[in-house]
Scaffold this motif. Structure first.
Motif, short mmCIF file in Angstrom:
data_model
loop_
_atom_site.label_atom_id
_atom_site.label_comp_id
_atom_site.label_asym_id
_atom_site.label_seq_id
_atom_site.Cartn_x
_atom_site.Cartn_y
_atom_site.Cartn_z
N THR A 49 0.84 -1.14 -0.13
CA THR A 49 0.16 -0.22 -0.18
C THR A 49 0.86 1.21 -0.03
OG1 THR A 49 -0.10 -0.07 2.39
CG2 THR A 49 -1.99 -0.90 1.30
N ALA A 50 0.39 2.27 -0.07
CA ALA A 50 1.07 3.61 -0.39
C ALA A 50 0.36 4.75 -0.03
CB ALA A 50 1.74 3.60 -1.88
N GLU A 51 1.15 5.74 0.31
CA GLU A 51 0.46 7.21 0.82
C GLU A 51 1.10 8.42 0.03
OE1 GLU A 51 1.71 7.32 5.15
OE2 GLU A 51 3.22 8.62 4.50
N VAL A 52 0.38 9.42 -0.09
CA VAL A 52 1.10 10.41 -0.98
C VAL A 52 0.74 11.90 -0.19
CG1 VAL A 52 -0.77 10.80 -2.59
CG2 VAL A 52 1.35 11.69 -3.03
N THR A 53 1.72 12.71 -0.15
CA THR A 53 1.42 13.94 0.74
C THR A 53 0.67 15.09 -0.05
OG1 THR A 53 3.38 15.14 0.17
CG2 THR A 53 3.48 13.74 1.87
N PRO A 54 -0.04 15.94 0.44
CA PRO A 54 -0.71 17.04 -0.37
C PRO A 54 0.41 17.73 -1.03
CG PRO A 54 -0.75 17.47 2.36
CD PRO A 54 -0.22 16.19 1.82
N HIS A 55 1.78 18.06 -0.52
CA HIS A 55 2.70 18.82 -1.18
C HIS A 55 3.07 17.97 -2.48
CE1 HIS A 55 4.49 17.24 2.54
NE2 HIS A 55 5.55 16.77 1.75
N HIS A 56 3.44 16.67 -2.55
CA HIS A 56 3.68 16.05 -3.54
C HIS A 56 2.54 16.22 -4.49
CE1 HIS A 56 7.19 14.55 -0.93
NE2 HIS A 56 7.76 15.04 -1.66
N LEU A 57 1.28 16.25 -4.35
CA LEU A 57 0.34 16.48 -5.16
C LEU A 57 0.22 17.85 -5.95
CD1 LEU A 57 -2.36 14.28 -3.26
CD2 LEU A 57 -1.36 13.71 -5.34
N LEU A 58 0.78 18.79 -5.04
CA LEU A 58 0.26 20.11 -5.75
C LEU A 58 1.74 20.93 -5.89
CD1 LEU A 58 -2.29 21.20 -2.90
CD2 LEU A 58 -2.81 20.31 -5.17
N LEU A 59 2.80 20.76 -5.39
CA LEU A 59 3.83 21.56 -5.86
C LEU A 59 5.03 20.53 -6.63
CD1 LEU A 59 4.21 23.02 -2.35
CD2 LEU A 59 3.25 24.08 -4.04
N THR A 60 5.89 21.70 -7.14
CA THR A 60 7.14 20.83 -8.01
C THR A 60 8.37 21.68 -7.67
OG1 THR A 60 7.04 22.14 -9.78
CG2 THR A 60 5.63 20.33 -9.85
N ASP A 61 9.50 21.21 -8.18
CA ASP A 61 10.89 21.93 -7.62
C ASP A 61 10.94 23.36 -8.24
OD1 ASP A 61 11.40 20.74 -10.20
OD2 ASP A 61 13.13 19.83 -9.67
N GLU A 62 10.13 23.53 -9.14
CA GLU A 62 9.97 24.87 -9.69
C GLU A 62 9.88 26.24 -8.82
OE1 GLU A 62 10.92 25.54 -12.89
OE2 GLU A 62 10.91 23.41 -13.89
N GLY A 63 9.12 25.60 -7.69
CA GLY A 63 8.80 26.63 -6.80
C GLY A 63 10.04 26.85 -5.90
N ILE A 64 11.15 26.30 -6.06
CA ILE A 64 12.35 26.46 -4.97
C ILE A 64 13.14 27.46 -5.72
CG2 ILE A 64 14.46 25.24 -4.25
CD1 ILE A 64 12.76 22.71 -4.20
N ASP A 65 13.71 28.45 -4.88
CA ASP A 65 14.68 29.39 -5.51
C ASP A 65 15.98 29.27 -4.62
OD1 ASP A 65 14.20 30.36 -2.86
OD2 ASP A 65 13.35 32.49 -3.45
N GLY A 66 15.85 28.14 -3.59
CA GLY A 66 17.21 28.07 -3.18
C GLY A 66 17.43 28.69 -1.87
N THR A 67 16.51 29.85 -1.58
CA THR A 67 16.76 30.68 -0.39
C THR A 67 15.87 30.26 0.97
OG1 THR A 67 15.26 32.37 -0.98
CG2 THR A 67 17.53 32.45 -1.82
N ASP A 68 14.58 29.77 0.36
CA ASP A 68 13.59 29.66 1.35
C ASP A 68 13.50 28.14 1.79
OD1 ASP A 68 11.62 29.64 3.11
OD2 ASP A 68 10.11 30.37 1.58
N ALA A 69 13.94 27.77 2.98
CA ALA A 69 14.00 26.20 3.43
C ALA A 69 12.43 25.81 4.02
CB ALA A 69 14.90 26.20 4.62
N ASN A 70 11.56 26.68 3.77
CA ASN A 70 10.03 26.29 3.98
C ASN A 70 9.82 25.49 2.70
OD1 ASN A 70 9.61 27.19 6.52
ND2 ASN A 70 9.37 29.40 5.64
N TRP A 71 10.61 25.29 1.71
CA TRP A 71 10.33 24.57 0.56
C TRP A 71 11.24 23.32 0.44
CZ3 TRP A 71 7.15 25.44 -3.88
CH2 TRP A 71 6.19 26.34 -3.58
N LYS A 72 11.95 23.12 1.61
CA LYS A 72 12.77 21.99 1.77
C LYS A 72 12.10 20.84 2.45
CE LYS A 72 17.22 20.56 3.36
NZ LYS A 72 18.51 20.91 3.93
#
Ligand SMILES: NC(=O)N[C@@H](CC(=O)O)C(=O)O
Ligand SMILES: [Zn+2]
Length: 426
Positions: A253-276
């Motif tokens: 069986t498996a689970e997925v998180t809301p962030h992996h359903l809604l976000l991608t690495d395109e949102g990461i700018d490398g400064t904000d660890a709230n994206w890590k």
């Protein structure tokens, strides 16, 4: 005297119909459900037209207690859970110390009983201290109430160790719950390995670091007959591995998180660890594969991987800040808004199925349905109310979310756990 819920609409899980129903709760049990009930002698709660669903169940929550109470406690974490509409959460053993003894299982149960706002079911570690060297006393941990075994936060690196763990878990009738990560592939990565990590010059974690472990452990589950549950799946090839394993008749069986359903690495700018986060946000192709897997039944359930950290920790540089997002208080409004209301990629009843019915079924827990004679675990949603996500409103000690500022609707307004009102908002 019972609690009588009036003026609500009960979601019929097969058809999606919203049925005008009144519900009488006595003690921990749903006594009666009918179009109209006699109110005499009962405390009446007006639901204001809200939608009644089974209480949500989250099989992946970091409560940080014991030892890391500056990040979260059982009290604050379960208060956040109740606010998010949850009536049961499974807590992860990567605390300080690691949950690897029956005494620590007892500590969780006792503290949750005393200070909690929802039911807490603990996972126990697979290996002592989560070090991957020596198996825990899995039988004693089961007797103390463990719902499964996991070294979440790290993968079990040695296949032979995992095989023995699965053989014991199979005998005990409990699942092995994996954080799929081959450290020889993920190395010191801090985000998904790909175009974006190259552009930012940051070390990456390739998707295969996850999928080789999913494939390996699916094969070991086939060999041993154990139930394998895959945590926070994020990679397209890992989703394919689960799909393949299910077709082969392997108990996975498996689970997925809301962030992996809604976000991608395109949102990461490398400064904000709230994206890590770990596993990292990946590509649009991976995101779509996760959603497709959720819809076609490859992925059984949604879990938040609520992973609170202090503001100070998340203000550190991207490469050194800890991985993790909070999620309990925002998961339903985010997924309802993005996947149901805006884009109709899912129905309300599908979403509720993935957040309540499926976890109850897969982990054999009470709840997951609103029915006469059943446990009184339920949530009432205001599907119209729209609010902007503000981390300062959180009951959790964690503020670390990449969803701050998002507008979302569908907020839980009342949560009832075993007949007790654990969250209520006008
Ligand atoms: N998911 C995360 O990014 N972090 C989790 C560990 C985990 O669930 O792997 C944590 O404990 O902080
Ligand atoms: Zn993990």
């Amino acid at each position: 005297m019972g609690i009588l819920l009036k003026n609500g609409k009960l979601l019929e899980l097969e058809t999606g119909e919203l049925l005008p129903r009144e519900i009488l709760i006595e003690g921990k049990t749903i006594q009666k459900i009918a179009e109209q009930l006699d109110t005499t002698g009962h405390e009446v709660v007006d639901l204001g037209g809200g939608v009644i669903v089974p209480g949500f169940i989250d099989m992946h929550v970091h409560l940080r207690d014991p030892g890391l109470e500056y990040k979260e406690t059982i009290e604050t974490g379960t208060r956040a859970a109740a606010k998010g509409g949850f009536t049961t959460v499974a807590c992860m053993p990567n605390t300080k110390p690691i949950l690897d003894t029956p005494e620590l299982m007892n500590y969780i149960y006792e503290t949750a009983e005393k200070t909690g706002y929802c039911k807490v079911v603990p996972y126990a570690a697979i290996t002592c201290g989560g070090r991957g060297e020596e198996l825990t006393d899995m039988q004693a941990l089961k007797e103390a109430g463990a719902v499964g075994f996991t070294d979440d936060g790290v993968g079990v690196q040695v296949a032979g160790m995992m095989r023995t763990a699965m053989e014991r878990a199979k005998e005990l009738g409990l699942p092995i719950v994996i954080h799929a990560e081959d450290e020889s592939l993920s190395g010191k990565g801090c985000m998904n390995e790909g175009e974006v990590s190259k552009r930012l010059g940051l070390p990456g974690i390739p998707g295969v670091a996850e999928s080789v472990h999913v494939a390996r452990d699916a094969l070991l589950a086939e060999l041993t007959g154990a139930h394998l549950h895959v945590c926070h799946i994020s990679d397209a090839s890992a989703v394919d591995a689960v799909r393949w394993a299910k077709r082969r008749g392997i108990r996975v069986t498996a689970e997925v998180t809301p962030h992996h359903l809604l976000l991608t690495d395109e949102g990461i700018d490398g400064t904000d660890a709230n994206w890590k986060v770990n596993p990292p946000l990946r590509t649009e192709n991976d995101r779509k594969a996760c959603l497709e897997g959720l819809l076609d039944g490859t992925i059984d359930m949604i879990a938040t991987d609520h992973a609170p950290h202090s503001v100070e920790e998340k203000q550190r540089a991207f490469q050194v800040a800890p991985f993790g997002f909070v999620g309990l208080e925002t998961v339903f409004p985010l997924l309802y808004t993005e996947l149901v209301a805006k884009s109709q990629q899912m129905t309300l009843q599908q979403l509720v199925h993935k957040m309540a019915v499926a976890p109850a079924e897969v982990f054999d827990l009470p709840g997951g349905r609103v029915a006469e004679g059943g446990v009184a675990d339920l949530t009432v949603l205001n599907l119209e109310e729209e609010r902007i996500i503000d981390p300062n409103d959180f009951a959790s000690k964690g503020r670390n979310t990449p969803f701050a500022g998002w507008k979302a609707k569908g907020w839980p307004v009342l949560t009832v756990c075993e007949g007790r009102i654990t969250h209520s908002r006008p």
